[in-house]
Design a protein around this motif. Structure first.
Motif, PDB file in Angstrom:
ATOM      1  N   LEU A  62       0.502  -1.084  -0.239  1.00 55.56           N
ATOM      2  CA  LEU A  62      -0.095   0.015  -0.666  1.00 55.56           C
ATOM      3  C   LEU A  62       1.000   0.806   0.189  1.00 55.56           C
ATOM      4  N   GLU A 119     -13.125  -1.580  12.592  1.00 55.15           N
ATOM      5  CA  GLU A 119     -12.512  -0.947  12.097  1.00 55.15           C
ATOM      6  C   GLU A 119     -13.512  -0.872  10.816  1.00 55.15           C
ATOM      7  N   LYS A 120     -14.053  -0.680  10.588  1.00 53.41           N
ATOM      8  CA  LYS A 120     -14.913  -1.314   9.216  1.00 53.41           C
ATOM      9  C   LYS A 120     -15.243  -0.268   8.651  1.00 53.41           C
ATOM     10  N   CYS A 315     -14.731  -0.817  -0.392  1.00 50.74           N
ATOM     11  CA  CYS A 315     -13.387  -1.639   0.044  1.00 50.74           C
ATOM     12  C   CYS A 315     -13.263  -1.029  -1.224  1.00 50.74           C
ATOM     13  N   PHE A 376      -8.685   3.424  -0.266  1.00 51.26           N
ATOM     14  CA  PHE A 376      -8.740   3.036   0.794  1.00 51.26           C
ATOM     15  C   PHE A 376     -10.118   1.918   1.133  1.00 51.26           C
ATOM     16  N   ASN A 377      -9.661   1.023   1.653  1.00 50.11           N
ATOM     17  CA  ASN A 377     -10.592   0.692   1.818  1.00 50.11           C
ATOM     18  C   ASN A 377     -12.673   0.470   3.176  1.00 50.11           C
ATOM     19  N   SER A 378     -11.355   1.979   4.139  1.00 54.08           N
ATOM     20  CA  SER A 378     -12.565   2.495   5.516  1.00 54.08           C
ATOM     21  C   SER A 378     -11.824   3.281   5.561  1.00 54.08           C
ATOM     22  N   HIS A 380     -10.990   4.227   8.928  1.00 57.73           N
ATOM     23  CA  HIS A 380      -9.660   3.577   9.114  1.00 57.73           C
ATOM     24  C   HIS A 380      -8.117   3.605   8.940  1.00 57.73           C
ATOM     25  N   GLN A 381      -8.807   2.676   7.615  1.00 55.09           N
ATOM     26  CA  GLN A 381      -7.529   2.958   6.896  1.00 55.09           C
ATOM     27  C   GLN A 381      -6.949   3.838   6.067  1.00 55.09           C
ATOM     28  N   ARG A 382      -7.567   4.769   5.930  1.00 54.59           N
ATOM     29  CA  ARG A 382      -7.062   5.717   5.267  1.00 54.59           C
ATOM     30  C   ARG A 382      -6.293   6.850   6.865  1.00 54.59           C
ATOM     31  N   THR A 384      -5.599   5.800   9.562  1.00 46.84           N
ATOM     32  CA  THR A 384      -3.918   5.192   9.583  1.00 46.84           C
ATOM     33  C   THR A 384      -3.084   5.382   9.057  1.00 46.84           C
ATOM     34  N   ASN A 385      -2.827   5.904   7.670  1.00 50.92           N
ATOM     35  CA  ASN A 385      -2.108   5.592   6.348  1.00 50.92           C
ATOM     36  C   ASN A 385      -1.463   6.816   6.690  1.00 50.92           C
TER      37      ASN A 385
END
Length: 631
Positions: A62, A119-120, A315, A376-378, A380-382, A384-385
């Motif tokens: 990623l 997290e989803k 996702c 991003f899938n969520s 949370h993922q955005r 975090t990164n």
């Protein structure tokens, strides 16, 4: 990517065993590029092909996506959100509840702050007032009805992530008891009615959608004029065999079913899916576009996508296969929504503030790796990164850009193509008409129903129109309503009754789905095929004539106002480059006038990269400044 040896085309998947004479590249925006390598040195051929394969097919981490390279040096002088509601704060959700008058029965919750539920799920979302925090926490958010939108009559559209089907008996019994308790809190006949719809059983699977789209897009990868005319004679049979248009028809029909429940039956609708982030997003978005005129404005539509898709947890990373890791999770779910919305746009142009060109560049933006919106899938993922310590650069967290800032891709002149000059803006409410306006949405109940007219034409598909009506529109959908006198064909009567009256462009919109009403999105799929163009024809020629007339009326208005010493009251948003419509193509502003032509009037944001193709192999995902003028 295809390599050509001795006029034979083979899919290029790995190392070269033989140096090709020609490369053919099929792009995700359906462009086809041919490169002759016959007179190129072998070491150069190897370098070029290896570079293209590395950047387009090799699985990536990623953090190795170009998105992060660009975000580390992204410009700060952007317009930002551009009036789009991002739904990243609790206040955004409360404002949406207030706008739709849903705050009486529903509440925005902070239970997932710190992502302690799942997290989803997004940080903030809306649930029925009677749902407790303990219920939300019990099964990581599964089995909880999440609010999408409220109708003017109080009925609401909800979605829910289902429990896994394969569970032991004890767990299944506990989950069933939990669901029964949840349903009782939101279904209180005869005052509060509920219809549940499991989309996994009533709509095609993601695998079916991916298979249909894969076949469908192959129809538009045309290498030469010979290929075009060879397939032209069997166009309809090829189109039918893909099943793509039939899937669009089924999705639109499902949205009509949901709209009928909300509008006529005043029934809450609960959409159920395994994760509630794929087909739930499609149906909930379509229903809001059909029933809420705000979602048909540009800022409203962008806010809708933020709410249901970006923050809602679709996702994008997996469905678009941005990392090139697994094709099993890939499915064009978001493209399916855009195709369905396009059907409405081309059937009711004055109802939308945006154009089909807007939808086309939005579909292209799905794969433009400089925006975080679709990568991003969520949430949370955005998050975090964006702020994670392992990803921080020397200048701090990444500055991810949003796709809704169109100034990053297009200059103001090009952005004019995204706005519909024929949009029928909503008139300001007249206080004297307020009482009668309150009953405006009940028109389907107050007028007699008309007899359905038999269709004299056969559609593109195997089913005759009457057979289609009988099978997909004649089912009784009031499953949870104990009304013995409700006719079983109420949905068909609702559909025919609405289409028998003049269209209110700011009220309910129902798509026409009978016969050949479902069409191919020509601008997106045919724009790079010169043989498919109508020079000086198509809708653009009509639009040019109407715009000329509108500008003439406006100039006369200006002269009249000048004589009366009054200010100009209106502003016509003129679209540039529409003079001499005979020289335009029906696929303007994308169309190529001939094969191997110069760049089109409105290029995609990757055009500048293609102009610098010689340096493609030399780059290793480093930052490239794409923020300049794309035109």
């Amino acid at each position: 990517i295809f390599s050509v040896y001795d006029e034979k085309k083979k899919l290029l998947t790995g190392q070269l065993r033989k140096y090709p004479e020609k490369l053919i590249i099929y792009c995700k925006d359906l462009r086809v590029f041919n490169f002759c390598l016959r007179y190129t040195k072998e070491e150069e051929v190897k370098r070029i092909v290896s570079g293209i394969v590395h950047h387009s097919q090799t699985p990536k981490l990623l953090k190795r996506l170009f998105l992060f390279s660009y975000a580390s040096a992204a410009p700060n002088n952007t317009d930002g959100r551009n009036q789009t509601v991002m739904f990243e704060t609790l206040e955004d959700w409360r404002d949406e509840l207030e706008r739709t008058k849903g705050n009486v029965k529903y509440k925005a919750v902070t239970t997932n702050e710190g992502y302690r539920v799942s997290e989803k799920l997004p940080l903030y979302f809306v649930v029925p007032i009677c749902i407790s925090e303990e219920s939300i926490l019990k099964y990581d958010g599964r089995g909880i009805p999440i609010w999408c939108w409220s109708c003017h009559n109080g009925a609401a559209l909800l979605k829910m992530a289902a429990f896994p089907k394969e569970q032991d008996d004890c767990t299944s019994q506990m989950q069933k008891a939990f669901l029964d308790g949840i349903y009782k809190t939101i279904s209180k006949p005869p005052y509060e009615l509920l219809k549940m719809d499991d989309l996994s059983s009533s709509l095609p699977s993601l695998q079916d959608i991916q298979t249909a789209y894969t076949r469908f897009k192959q129809l538009f990868f045309i290498d030469s004029s010979t290929d075009f005319w060879a397939t032209d004679v069997k166009w309809f049979s090829l189109l039918e065999s893909t099943n793509w248009l039939e899937i669009i028809r089924r999705v639109l029909k499902k949205a009509i079913e949901v709209a009928e429940c909300l509008e006529i039956q005043h029934t809450n609708v609960l959409l159920i899916e395994e994760s509630a982030t794929d087909l739930c997003c499609v149906i909930s978005s379509l229903v809001q576009v059909m029933m809420d005129s705000y979602s048909r404005t540009k800022s409203g539509f962008q806010s809708l996508i933020q709410k249901e898709w970006v923050i809602g947890g679709h996702c994008f990373l997996d469905r678009c296969n941005h990392l090139h890791k697994s094709e099993k999770e890939e499915a064009p779910v978001f493209l399916l929504l855009l195709d369905c919305v396009w059907q409405l746009v081309q059937q009711y142009p004055p109802a939308f503030e945006f154009t089909e060109t807007y939808l086309t560049v939005l579909s292209d933006s799905l794969y433009v790796p400089i925006f975080s919106t679709f990568f991003f899938n969520s949430q949370h993922q955005r998050d975090t990164n964006k702020s994670g310590e392992s990803f921080k650069t020397q200048s701090g967290p990444f500055r991810f850009l949003t796709v809704w800032d169109w100034s990053v891709q297009f200059d103001p002149k090009a952005q004019a193509f995204l706005n519909n000059p024929f949009y029928a803006e909503k008139p300001k409410p007249d206080k004297s008409q307020r009482k009668t306006a309150r009953f405006k949405h009940q028109r389907q109940l107050s007028l007699p129903l008309t007899q359905a007219k038999p269709s004299t034409k056969r559609g593109f598909f195997r089913e005759e129109t009457d057979h289609l009506i009988k099978n997909i529109l004649g089912k009784r959908i009031g499953k949870f309503i104990n009304s013995s006198d409700e006719p079983p064909n109420s949905l068909r009567e609702f559909y025919d009754s609405w289409h028998s009256k003049p269209v209110d462009y700011h009220g309910l919109l129902l798509p026409r789905i009978d016969g050949p009403e479902i069409k191919v999105w020509a601008q997106r799929y045919l724009r790079w095929i010169p043989e498919a163009q109508l020079h000086g024809g198509g809708t653009i020629a009509t639009a040019a004539k109407i715009l000329d007339l509108m500008e003439e009326v406006q100039s006369l208005q200006v002269k009249m106002d000048e004589e009366r010493s009054q200010a100009v009251s209106g502003d016509i948003h003129s679209v540039p480059m529409l003079r001499n419509s005979a020289r335009l193509s029906s696929l303007f502003p994308f169309a190529l006038l001939q094969r191997q032509s110069v760049k089109p009037a409105l290029p995609t944001s990757t055009w500048k990269d293609l102009e610098d193709e010689d340096d493609l192999v030399k780059r290793d995902d480093e930052f490239v400044d794409l923020s300049g003028d794309m035109l």
